[in-house]
Design an enzyme around this catalytic site. Structure first.
Site, mmCIF file in Angstrom:
data_model
loop_
_atom_site.group_PDB
_atom_site.id
_atom_site.type_symbol
_atom_site.label_atom_id
_atom_site.label_comp_id
_atom_site.label_asym_id
_atom_site.label_seq_id
_atom_site.Cartn_x
_atom_site.Cartn_y
_atom_site.Cartn_z
ATOM 1 N N SER A 82 0.950 -1.181 -0.092
ATOM 2 C CA SER A 82 -0.250 -0.182 0.214
ATOM 3 C C SER A 82 0.730 1.313 0.216
ATOM 4 O O SER A 82 1.878 1.407 -0.942
ATOM 5 C CB SER A 82 -0.919 0.016 1.098
ATOM 6 N N GLU B 189 -9.786 -3.936 -6.247
ATOM 7 C CA GLU B 189 -9.331 -2.738 -5.363
ATOM 8 C C GLU B 189 -9.161 -1.463 -6.163
ATOM 9 O O GLU B 189 -9.230 -1.368 -7.380
ATOM 10 C CB GLU B 189 -8.146 -2.915 -4.581
ATOM 11 N N HIS C 9 -7.658 -5.701 -0.419
ATOM 12 C CA HIS C 9 -6.464 -4.953 -0.291
ATOM 13 C C HIS C 9 -5.616 -5.321 0.771
ATOM 14 O O HIS C 9 -5.595 -5.924 1.500
ATOM 15 C CB HIS C 9 -6.648 -3.284 0.181
#
Length: 338
Positions: free
Chosen positions: A159, A253, A283
């Site tokens: 991320s 996502e 995610h």
């Protein structure tokens, strides 16, 4: 098709985490909510620590003389096969090495090696470039004072940490520091300007985030720096000369386009890059490797990649390969070779 375990997990995540941002959601509210929901990992997600793995906190001095922190996860072995510098996600505002132990413990165990999980400074208390400075300092500390050879070192992140991993590679190249053998990115956030189409097209499908919330979060880390600055959003950086990249993203996502566009730009820049798009997973699904088979499979793929690049085994010759998990859903890999 996602496993039944992943489908069940996705429903739980949607109920516990996903919230539509409102027009009244100011910076303090966003940060507080992120830290409440993401800053602590439930016990059933965290892995047991194997007998052969040692974890210890570490503090080291940055180039500015400040103190930075992290934790070593070291497998008891005479000669570690590889070292991974792990940069956690959390939107640059939350999470820690402890929340990401499902990934770091598993990687250290699979590799019978070492993982250094960086505890970088978080926004809004410390905006750009604090996290980048900490990641660059951690890499240089590993190489210059801990005796880690760059050709046996990997940087990995998820991320925000995935985007930060790429920014770190770009900054290291700018500084003339020898680059690592490769990098691994899970659901990377590479465009804080929020221009990806899937911020809209996947906003209902994503079980964790709405696209509008991602755009709001980007401003918190960037501060007064333009969000398309190449070290804030490495999608806009010059990617030439970077080491091989292994990139994972989910088809559902909102950050899917951040991964796809980065892989495309890296390939165009002559970087060896493999992009794996998995069907309908949450995610950063490797965080849930205790619960879903896809998490364990992705971390096993990561370990295989690490072994390959540190042993300098050439990538597959084919530019395109596909492996189907069943007859309907394919996991696509894009490989662009030098």
């Amino acid at each position: 098709m996602a496993s039944w375990q992943a489908a069940a997990l996705s429903r739980v995540i949607a109920l516990q985490i996903k919230r539509k941002p409102t027009s009244r959601a100011d910076e303090a509210h966003i940060v507080r909510q992120a830290r409440q929901k993401l800053g602590h990992m439930p016990g059933y997600v965290l892995p047991p620590i194997p007998d052969g793995l040692h974890i210890r906190p570490v503090a080291f001095a940055t180039l500015d003389g400040d103190a930075a922190r992290g934790e070593w996860l070291t497998w008891k072995t005479d000669y570690p096969t590889a070292t991974v510098l792990y940069v956690h996600g959390g939107g640059y505002v939350t999470c820690s090495p402890q929340t990401h132990r499902p990934i770091t413990v598993t990687l250290a165990t699979l590799l019978r090696g070492r993982v250094f999980a960086l505890d970088y400074r978080l926004a809004p208390e410390h905006r750009f470039p604090a996290a980048l400075d900490d990641a660059v300092a951690a890499y240089r500390w590993l190489v210059e004072t801990q005796g880690v050879s760059p050709n046996r070192l990997i940087i990995a992140g998820d991320s925000a940490g995935g985007g930060l991993t790429v920014s770190t590679l770009v900054r290291l190249r700018e500084l003339g520091v020898p680059l690592p053998a490769g990098a691994v990115l899970y659901s990377p956030w590479t465009d804080l300007a929020g221009t990806g189409d899937t911020l809209e097209t996947n906003t209902e499908r994503d079980v964790m985030f709405y696209g509008a919330g991602i755009r709001l979060a980007g401003r918190i880390y960037a501060g007064d720096t333009p969000p398309d600055h190449p070290l804030v959003s490495p999608l806009y950086a010059d990617l030439r000369g970077l080491p091989p990249l292994l990139v994972f993203a989910s088809s559902s996502e909102v950050l899917l386009d951040d991964a796809r566009r980065l892989a495309t730009r890296a390939g165009e820049a002559g970087v060896s890059v493999a992009l794996h798009i998995e069907a309908d997973l949450p995610h950063v699904w490797p965080l849930f490797c205790r619960l879903i088979p896809e998490g364990r499979r992705t971390l096993a793929q990561t370990a295989a990649f690490v072994r390959r690049v540190i042993n300098q085994v050439p990538p597959p010759a084919s530019l395109w390969s596909e492996s189907c998990h069943d007859n309907r859903i394919a996991s696509r890999a894009i490989v662009a070779s030098h």
